[in-house]
Scaffold this active site. Sequence first.
Site, PDB file in Angstrom:
ATOM      1  N   PRO A 172       0.837  -1.210   0.000  1.00 32.46           N
ATOM      2  CA  PRO A 172       0.000   0.000   0.000  1.00 32.46           C
ATOM      3  C   PRO A 172       0.866   1.252   0.000  1.00 32.46           C
ATOM      4  O   PRO A 172       1.887   1.298   0.677  1.00 32.46           O
ATOM      5  CB  PRO A 172      -0.783  -0.103   1.307  1.00 32.46           C
ATOM      6  CG  PRO A 172      -0.655  -1.515   1.755  1.00 32.46           C
ATOM      7  CD  PRO A 172       0.622  -2.048   1.174  1.00 32.46           C
ATOM      8  N   GLU A 173       0.414   2.281  -0.736  1.00 31.42           N
ATOM      9  CA  GLU A 173       1.230   3.483  -0.918  1.00 31.42           C
ATOM     10  C   GLU A 173       1.468   4.264   0.358  1.00 31.42           C
ATOM     11  O   GLU A 173       2.544   4.774   0.587  1.00 31.42           O
ATOM     12  CB  GLU A 173       0.594   4.396  -1.953  1.00 31.42           C
ATOM     13  CG  GLU A 173       1.291   4.318  -3.293  1.00 31.42           C
ATOM     14  CD  GLU A 173       0.681   5.289  -4.273  1.00 31.42           C
ATOM     15  OE1 GLU A 173       0.278   6.376  -3.858  1.00 31.42           O
ATOM     16  OE2 GLU A 173       0.614   4.924  -5.465  1.00 31.42           O
ATOM     17  N   GLY A 174       0.436   4.344   1.185  1.00 31.84           N
ATOM     18  CA  GLY A 174       0.565   5.139   2.406  1.00 31.84           C
ATOM     19  C   GLY A 174       1.600   4.573   3.368  1.00 31.84           C
ATOM     20  O   GLY A 174       2.062   5.255   4.254  1.00 31.84           O
ATOM     21  N   CYS A 175       1.964   3.317   3.168  1.00 33.25           N
ATOM     22  CA  CYS A 175       2.909   2.670   4.078  1.00 33.25           C
ATOM     23  C   CYS A 175       4.328   3.080   3.750  1.00 33.25           C
ATOM     24  O   CYS A 175       4.795   2.879   2.650  1.00 33.25           O
ATOM     25  CB  CYS A 175       2.861   1.161   3.892  1.00 33.25           C
ATOM     26  SG  CYS A 175       1.493   0.399   4.667  1.00 33.25           S
ATOM     27  N   VAL A 176       5.015   3.642   4.736  1.00 30.34           N
ATOM     28  CA  VAL A 176       6.397   4.015   4.448  1.00 30.34           C
ATOM     29  C   VAL A 176       7.377   3.067   5.118  1.00 30.34           C
ATOM     30  O   VAL A 176       7.021   2.389   6.049  1.00 30.34           O
ATOM     31  CB  VAL A 176       6.699   5.461   4.883  1.00 30.34           C
ATOM     32  CG1 VAL A 176       6.777   6.346   3.655  1.00 30.34           C
ATOM     33  CG2 VAL A 176       5.631   5.985   5.807  1.00 30.34           C
TER      34      VAL A 176
END
Lengths: 105, 410
Positions: A101-105
Amino acid sequence: MPTKTYAGKTVEVTDEGFLVNPDDWTEDMAPEIAKEEGIEELTDMHWKVIRFMREDFKERGQIPSIRRMKNVGGIPTADLYKLFPGAPAKKAAKIAGLGKPEGCV
Amino acid sequence: MKKLLILGAGTAGTIMANKLAPVLDKSEWEITIVDREEIHYYQPGFLFIPFGIYTREDIIKPKRDFFPPGVEVIMSEIEQIMPDDNKVKLSNGKILPYDYLIIATGSRVNPAEIEGLLDGGGWRQNIFDFYTPDGALALAKYLKYWEGGRLVVNVAEMPIKCPVAPLEFVFLADWWFTEQGIRDKVEIEYVTPLPGAFTKPRAAKFLGNFLEKKNIHLTADFNIARVDAGKNKIVSWDEREVEYDLLVTIPTNMGADVIARSGMGDDLNFIPTDKHTLQSKKWENIFVIGDATDLPSSKAGSVAHFEAEVLYENFLRAIDGRPLLPKFDGHANCFIESGFGKGILIDFNYDVEPLPGKYPLPGIGPFSLLEETRMNHWGKMMFRWVYWNLLLKGSEMPIEAQMNMAGKRQ
Ligand SMILES: Cc1cc2nc3c(=O)[nH]c(=O)nc-3n(C[C@H](O)[C@H](O)[C@H](O)COP(=O)(O)OP(=O)(O)OC[C@H]3O[C@@H](n4cnc5c(N)ncnc54)[C@H](O)[C@@H]3O)c2cc1C
């Protein structure tokens, strides 16, 4: 690209183990990926999440966020944390054969 | 006459009006800008208010001082955008048709998203935010008389605008309590949903060391579920608890409500936007800039400025029927106030994380990247002047919109 074999099928994965092509995924791979994430058994509740994620992804081309799973999928956030302890968005996406997922850094 | 409509006259909307008004032919184009607020707040200044460094007067100016001649200004709440009809409705029912739309409605904090934050009884009692002028001012009053205890600074969830501001807050708090002579009576804890102090690994490590040096405790991977204001503690989804005497929260950041009302945003009301051209992913004649976008870049004034250079060029190309250029690289440039008259500077983009070096002149500076210096602190304090006098006016600055590798060490 590294590969992995789930349910007898060899698929491409990223360095972090996410499937590269969501279309490679089949339902019988999920229990094996789940085991690697420390989830011994996928219950109906797990499947509700996985199926919602797959469908939503197919529709919108985007991995649903935890907020979307609550607002649209009707899955309470507390449940998600119980079902996929630690990092629910990431773990559930991995088991559902979706990317990171993109929001996961 | 063709109509360009700009929604939001904050940092990004004001810059775009100032850049486009002088170059669009007045016999062909009408430019209108809409905002509901007469006051322009210098948001980076909110950080300094709790510590009495700035007062309210230091961070406000009338919006009307910054609009170029020839632009129609409407002060009104925007009710709804109707992108399929090329129309915008204001709260008084007035309809504004447009040929091109630039959306710059920003982002705001929404404390109601977290259970018990706004409605648990602690709000503005011993729970404060500093992302709003009212919150920052109320916190200043509270801190003035606070005698010490556990200060917990919690970032509710990412993304937030100016992702370094909460770190700056704890650095300044450490300095301020030292000045007040009560540092030994204050425990400071920084509680974040990120795995470390910041989003990018190298900067996270660098800034993490600072927390340690300043005796600020870091609690990472903490996803807040609720605030138990009765018992003065915050609780995560995996049932971890952190107790506080004073809670400073950075609540969930969301795009403007009007974006939700118009059905144009994602779950957080951010608008799906092409991350290189700044065109809306859905509507060709709509561009989005600043905090309102869903770009995976930082939400900051400096970013809005870099985006403005790209959007300016692309807007002119669009009206000439030319293909857009994918030139925005996610460039961000942030001064980080680190307390005791010093500061840190980071410069990065979508692909390159913050690296050490000199900025803006390679090898010379005067600013140092990923390093704590007095000069960087002056850069931070100078930014207010730059903001009012150059940035908002859309003036050329001696720095490139795209990130530059020269001057950086790998
Ligand atoms: C505490 C803090 C510290 C910061 N520090 C820094 C820093 O050091 N450096 C930096 O570069 N950036 C910093 N920032 C971030 C920076 O202020 C923002 O990223 C920037 O202002 C975004 O510009 P914008 O135009 O997208 O949004 P804004 O400037 O917020 O403008 C949005 C405008 O839209 C208007 N609007 C919204 N909805 C409606 C509606 N329905 N009807 C009418 N009008 C509407 C609002 O009134 C507002 O004027 C900081 C922010 C905060 C909160």
